[in-house]
Design a protein around this motif. Structure first.
Motif, PDB file in Angstrom:
ATOM      1  N   THR A  54      -1.171   4.312  14.015  1.00  0.00           N
ATOM      2  CA  THR A  54      -2.577   4.666  14.112  1.00  0.00           C
ATOM      3  C   THR A  54      -3.291   3.635  14.980  1.00  0.00           C
ATOM      4  N   THR A  83     -10.401   5.994   8.737  1.00  0.00           N
ATOM      5  CA  THR A  83      -9.299   6.378   7.859  1.00  0.00           C
ATOM      6  C   THR A  83      -9.628   6.065   6.404  1.00  0.00           C
ATOM      7  N   TYR A 189      -2.329   8.895   5.818  1.00  0.00           N
ATOM      8  CA  TYR A 189      -2.936   8.273   6.995  1.00  0.00           C
ATOM      9  C   TYR A 189      -3.303   6.822   6.715  1.00  0.00           C
ATOM     10  N   ASP A 192      -0.504   4.488   7.050  1.00  0.00           N
ATOM     11  CA  ASP A 192      -0.175   4.143   8.435  1.00  0.00           C
ATOM     12  C   ASP A 192      -0.850   2.849   8.872  1.00  0.00           C
TER      13      ASP A 192
END
Length: 361
Positions: A54, A83, A189, A192
């Motif tokens: 990311t 995020t 996410y 990440d």
């Protein structure tokens, strides 16, 4: 005077001719090996370059270069507010989608169903009474029609109440599953943001510093096994047909000058590198040096075949790859076998008693 000069030149020529001795040898029996030369670099087994999954700002380095790391252990953390906020929003949606949040509305629908059921049962009873009276000739037709109409309305209301209740329960279940999946995606996410090791090994290099902006194209670290190393070599396409798994490899390194280490060929990558016109092969040490580091350079000879106690001569004595000169200067045709950079095997044409003269360069 002229006669003396001529005599002097002739004497000098005789002295030079007598002093110049031609190099001659006899073939000897020895062992000979054919090998393919290769060069390459040493890599840690499983060595890979780790990238960010990311974008964000490198928030924290949790380990240092040279540290041992376990599979799944966090190496560094990336900060990304979008995020984090997405995960928090998904958590709120998941909490709201929980069945407990809908208990009041479900109870209200259950009450509505009970009321509709009571009305339906009551109108059904009143309709039967009216029909009994009508069968006895008592009452008006309009009264019967009104009872029938009231019964049909209460019946429809009861059915629609049950349908609304079932639809709402299905909606709750769907929203709960959907919110759970969205939360799982958001949490994925967010994971990440943490770079984790894929194996038990060592951090050989950290390629970024705290505060740097990183993207999925940014290499972050180089990680590999701590004690196992491979020898990665490039083989010319001309020689690749001779290479087979299990062949012995003799390795020399600048880090260990004067020493030769043995290895075994364990992998042949089948794809030709179009740019370098070479194949990549890998070997493992049989007796590895005590201290090794990734990216050390080495040179190697991959032994193709070896023959013992065969007749050989130096390659410099071989003329046109198929003839030699005997001591008198006559040309002898020979059949050759294995060759390396120093010597060549003679299969037929001369013996150990044949005296050979070295051809003029």
């Amino acid at each position: 005077m002229k006669t003396f000069f001529t005599y002097l030149m002739f004497a000098t020529f005789l002295l030079y001719s007598c002093g110049k001795s031609e190099e001659t040898i006899n073939p000897t029996r020895t062992n000979i090996s054919e090998s393919v030369f290769a060069s390459g670099i040493i890599k840690a087994k499983g060595q890979y370059q780790a990238y960010a999954n990311t974008s964000g700002v490198l928030r924290e380095l949790l380990l240092n270069e040279g540290d041992l790391v376990q599979e799944g252990q966090v190496i560094l953390e990336i900060s990304n507010d979008a995020t984090r906020l997405s995960r928090e929003s998904a958590e709120l949606a998941r909490k709201y989608a929980d069945k407990k949040e809908y208990e009041l509305k479900l109870k209200d629908l259950e009450v509505t169903i009970q009321l509709a059921k009571s009305r339906y049962e009551n109108d059904s009873l009143l309709l039967k009474r009216q029909e009994n009276l009508w069968s006895q000739g008592i009452g008006k037709a309009i009264d019967l029609e009104q009872r029938q109409l009231a019964f049909e309305n209460s019946k429809s209301l009861y059915r629609s109440s049950n349908l609304r209740y079932e639809d709402f329960k299905n909606e709750i279940a769907f929203n709960e599953r959907n919110a759970g999946k969205n939360l799982a995606i958001s949490q994925s996410y967010e994971q990440d943001l943490f770079l984790k090791s894929k194996l038990d090994g060592k951090i050989y290099a950290l390629l970024v510093e705290k505060g740097e902006i990183v993207t999925p194209q940014t290499p972050l670290a180089i990680i590999g096994h701590a004690d196992d190393f491979i020898l990665e070599m490039q083989i010319d396409e001309y020689d690749i047909a001779k290479i087979k798994l299990g062949q012995r490899v003799l390795v020399q390194m600048d880090s260990y000058r004067g020493e030769i280490f043995e290895a075994t060929l364990v992998k042949i990558n089948p794809m030709l590198n179009e740019r370098s016109k070479s194949f990549t092969v890998e070997a493992m040490f049989d007796n590895r040096p005590e201290i090794l580091y990734p990216n050390l350079n080495f040179e190697a000879n991959i032994l193709i075949q070896t023959r013992e106690d065969v007749l050989t001569i130096p390659r410099s004595y071989l003329l046109n790859e198929s003839t030699v000169l005997d001591a008198s200067g006559d040309t002898l045709r020979v059949e050759t076998g294995l060759k390396n950079y120093q010597i060549v095997e003679i299969v037929n044409g001369i013996t150990e008693q044949t005296k050979l003269k070295k051809p003029n360069p």
